[in-house]
Design a protein around this motif. Sequence first.
Motif, PDB file in Angstrom:
ATOM      1  N   GLU A  73      24.212  10.063 -16.545  1.00 19.14           N
ATOM      2  CA  GLU A  73      23.089  10.346 -16.144  1.00 19.14           C
ATOM      3  C   GLU A  73      23.196  11.837 -15.391  1.00 19.14           C
ATOM      4  OE1 GLU A  73      21.032   7.420 -13.422  1.00 19.14           O
ATOM      5  OE2 GLU A  73      22.025   6.168 -14.510  1.00 19.14           O
ATOM      6  N   PHE A  74      24.163  12.399 -14.778  1.00 19.38           N
ATOM      7  CA  PHE A  74      24.417  13.421 -14.015  1.00 19.38           C
ATOM      8  C   PHE A  74      24.085  14.487 -15.283  1.00 19.38           C
ATOM      9  CE2 PHE A  74      27.151  17.297 -12.744  1.00 19.38           C
ATOM     10  CZ  PHE A  74      26.304  17.335 -11.625  1.00 19.38           C
ATOM     11  N   LEU A  75      24.582  14.445 -16.348  1.00 17.61           N
ATOM     12  CA  LEU A  75      24.354  15.598 -17.471  1.00 17.61           C
ATOM     13  C   LEU A  75      23.037  15.842 -17.563  1.00 17.61           C
ATOM     14  CD1 LEU A  75      27.192  14.490 -19.667  1.00 17.61           C
ATOM     15  CD2 LEU A  75      27.158  16.268 -18.267  1.00 17.61           C
ATOM     16  N   GLN A  76      21.998  14.596 -17.340  1.00 16.51           N
ATOM     17  CA  GLN A  76      20.605  14.927 -17.542  1.00 16.51           C
ATOM     18  C   GLN A  76      20.009  15.393 -16.370  1.00 16.51           C
ATOM     19  OE1 GLN A  76      19.762  14.402 -20.813  1.00 16.51           O
ATOM     20  NE2 GLN A  76      21.820  14.008 -20.975  1.00 16.51           N
ATOM     21  N   VAL A 119      22.482  39.423  -8.555  1.00 20.80           N
ATOM     22  CA  VAL A 119      22.260  37.987  -8.034  1.00 20.80           C
ATOM     23  C   VAL A 119      22.324  36.990  -9.303  1.00 20.80           C
ATOM     24  CG1 VAL A 119      20.481  36.474  -7.109  1.00 20.80           C
ATOM     25  CG2 VAL A 119      20.612  38.557  -6.003  1.00 20.80           C
ATOM     26  N   ILE A 120      23.083  35.751  -8.995  1.00 20.70           N
ATOM     27  CA  ILE A 120      23.372  34.792 -10.058  1.00 20.70           C
ATOM     28  C   ILE A 120      22.063  33.875  -9.627  1.00 20.70           C
ATOM     29  CG2 ILE A 120      24.559  33.124 -11.128  1.00 20.70           C
ATOM     30  CD1 ILE A 120      26.849  35.163 -10.357  1.00 20.70           C
ATOM     31  N   ALA A 121      21.213  33.661 -10.411  1.00 19.02           N
ATOM     32  CA  ALA A 121      20.275  32.674 -10.333  1.00 19.02           C
ATOM     33  C   ALA A 121      19.931  31.851 -11.367  1.00 19.02           C
ATOM     34  CB  ALA A 121      18.718  33.539  -9.974  1.00 19.02           C
ATOM     35  N   VAL A 122      19.139  30.715 -10.952  1.00 15.67           N
ATOM     36  CA  VAL A 122      18.757  29.750 -12.121  1.00 15.67           C
ATOM     37  C   VAL A 122      17.350  29.311 -12.032  1.00 15.67           C
ATOM     38  CG1 VAL A 122      21.294  28.762 -12.116  1.00 15.67           C
ATOM     39  CG2 VAL A 122      19.390  27.774 -10.455  1.00 15.67           C
ATOM     40  N   GLU A 123      16.938  28.775 -13.048  1.00 13.36           N
ATOM     41  CA  GLU A 123      15.795  28.476 -13.240  1.00 13.36           C
ATOM     42  C   GLU A 123      15.501  26.884 -12.934  1.00 13.36           C
ATOM     43  OE1 GLU A 123      14.245  29.692 -16.855  1.00 13.36           O
ATOM     44  OE2 GLU A 123      13.803  31.759 -16.438  1.00 13.36           O
ATOM     45  N   PRO A 124      14.222  26.221 -12.612  1.00 17.31           N
ATOM     46  CA  PRO A 124      14.172  24.767 -12.456  1.00 17.31           C
ATOM     47  C   PRO A 124      14.478  23.777 -13.294  1.00 17.31           C
ATOM     48  CG  PRO A 124      12.179  26.187 -11.608  1.00 17.31           C
ATOM     49  CD  PRO A 124      12.914  26.939 -12.445  1.00 17.31           C
ATOM     50  N   ASP A 125      14.573  24.244 -14.529  1.00 23.14           N
ATOM     51  CA  ASP A 125      15.032  23.527 -15.811  1.00 23.14           C
ATOM     52  C   ASP A 125      16.520  23.566 -16.107  1.00 23.14           C
ATOM     53  OD1 ASP A 125      14.847  26.216 -16.931  1.00 23.14           O
ATOM     54  OD2 ASP A 125      13.783  25.424 -18.728  1.00 23.14           O
ATOM     55  N   THR A 126      17.136  24.284 -15.350  1.00 22.98           N
ATOM     56  CA  THR A 126      18.539  24.296 -15.708  1.00 22.98           C
ATOM     57  C   THR A 126      19.363  23.151 -15.292  1.00 22.98           C
ATOM     58  OG1 THR A 126      18.556  26.873 -14.881  1.00 22.98           O
ATOM     59  CG2 THR A 126      20.730  25.790 -14.856  1.00 22.98           C
ATOM     60  N   ASN A 127      20.284  22.697 -16.274  1.00 25.62           N
ATOM     61  CA  ASN A 127      20.927  21.678 -15.920  1.00 25.62           C
ATOM     62  C   ASN A 127      21.896  21.602 -14.777  1.00 25.62           C
ATOM     63  OD1 ASN A 127      23.679  19.883 -16.655  1.00 25.62           O
ATOM     64  ND2 ASN A 127      21.945  19.133 -18.259  1.00 25.62           N
TER      65      ASN A 127
END
Length: 158
Positions: free
Chosen positions: A3-6, A89-97
């Motif tokens: 589940e964590f992988l999702q 800056v290292i940033a991520v998007e909302p859909d990033t796992n």
Amino acid sequence: MYEFLQETVASNMTRSVRSVAPEMTVGDLYRLFAKDDFDAYPVLRDDVVVGFVTKLDALKVFACPVDHMLPRYDDRMGTTVDEIMSSDVIAVEPDTNLQRVLQLMIAHRLKSLPVIDKYHHLVGIIAREDVMRALARCTKRQAPSLVPCETVRCLRLV
């Protein structure tokens, strides 16, 4: 664990994020760190993430080489955030796992990452604590049920 992988950033990030302006002084930044008890802030200019500033960045203004005199406290407190922030800056998007977030945090020794949209606008922040909560929640759901004590035969080893 599967589940964590999702899990994604969007369902685990903090949406209400305090940010700072590049023009803020280190003195004001210190007061903000003390008030909020955060370790870092995204730096925004015109609602766009332009940097990230940490407590360590704020401390660096007082470090000096051995052969120099001690810097004047008041002068250093007037240093601005844009002089000390990291603009890489290292940033991520909302859909990033979340697994990817975890990899980035470990590889770059980060405590949190800003979450941005495709226009580089700040939409949240994902911290180590958020990842740990998600991991605990996902592994708790998958933990095998405990066997009642009455059904377990206890052996005493002497």
